[in-house]
Design a protein around this motif. Structure first.
Motif, PDB file in Angstrom:
ATOM      1  N   ALA A 144       0.824  -1.205   0.000  1.00 58.65           N
ATOM      2  CA  ALA A 144       0.000   0.000   0.000  1.00 58.65           C
ATOM      3  C   ALA A 144       0.862   1.261   0.000  1.00 58.65           C
ATOM      4  CB  ALA A 144      -0.928   0.006   1.218  1.00 58.65           C
ATOM      5  N   ASN A 145       2.115   1.168   0.414  1.00 59.88           N
ATOM      6  CA  ASN A 145       2.979   2.332   0.459  1.00 59.88           C
ATOM      7  C   ASN A 145       3.606   2.676  -0.878  1.00 59.88           C
ATOM      8  OD1 ASN A 145       2.495   2.472   3.171  1.00 59.88           O
ATOM      9  ND2 ASN A 145       4.437   1.625   3.805  1.00 59.88           N
ATOM     10  N   LYS A 146       3.579   1.746  -1.810  1.00 60.98           N
ATOM     11  CA  LYS A 146       4.206   1.989  -3.113  1.00 60.98           C
ATOM     12  C   LYS A 146       3.366   2.947  -3.949  1.00 60.98           C
ATOM     13  CE  LYS A 146       6.531  -2.436  -3.286  1.00 60.98           C
ATOM     14  NZ  LYS A 146       6.685  -3.706  -3.987  1.00 60.98           N
ATOM     15  N   ALA A 147       4.051   3.726  -4.784  1.00 58.02           N
ATOM     16  CA  ALA A 147       3.367   4.699  -5.640  1.00 58.02           C
ATOM     17  C   ALA A 147       2.686   3.976  -6.806  1.00 58.02           C
ATOM     18  CB  ALA A 147       4.350   5.720  -6.153  1.00 58.02           C
ATOM     19  N   LYS A 148       1.535   4.467  -7.199  1.00 56.83           N
ATOM     20  CA  LYS A 148       0.806   3.868  -8.303  1.00 56.83           C
ATOM     21  C   LYS A 148       0.736   4.876  -9.448  1.00 56.83           C
ATOM     22  CE  LYS A 148      -2.167   1.111  -5.328  1.00 56.83           C
ATOM     23  NZ  LYS A 148      -3.548   0.835  -4.899  1.00 56.83           N
ATOM     24  N   MET A 149       0.798   4.355 -10.644  1.00 50.83           N
ATOM     25  CA  MET A 149       0.675   5.223 -11.816  1.00 50.83           C
ATOM     26  C   MET A 149      -0.811   5.465 -12.108  1.00 50.83           C
ATOM     27  SD  MET A 149       3.628   3.986 -14.425  1.00 50.83           S
ATOM     28  CE  MET A 149       3.178   5.243 -15.575  1.00 50.83           C
TER      29      MET A 149
END
Length: 78
Positions: free
Chosen positions: A72-77
């Motif tokens: 959930a902490n990772k950036a999404k495009m």
């Protein structure tokens, strides 16, 4: 029939509960205590050795476990 038997059973239990012998009241002995107005402090000068761990390496297990990253902490495009 079931309700009549249930009420007779409840009445029977209430009569048997009342027929029990009651125990006499137990008297408690009281203890008199005085109020302390002076307090003394004892200092213990014995040396206590405590162990602290210092992690030299960047990838130590403790630091890695504390700095975890979830999905959930990772950036999404967008």
């Amino acid at each position: 029939m079931k309700t009549i038997i249930a009420t007779i059973f409840i009445i029977f239990l209430s009569f048997t509960a009342q027929a029990q012998n009651t125990t006499e009241e137990v008297k408690v002995e009281t203890i008199e205590m005085t109020i302390v107005t002076e307090t003394t402090y004892e200092i213990n000068l014995e040396a206590k050795t405590e162990v602290a761990r210092l992690y030299k390496f960047k990838n130590s297990r403790i630091k890695r476990d504390l700095n975890f990253v979830t999905k959930a902490n990772k950036a999404k495009m967008a």
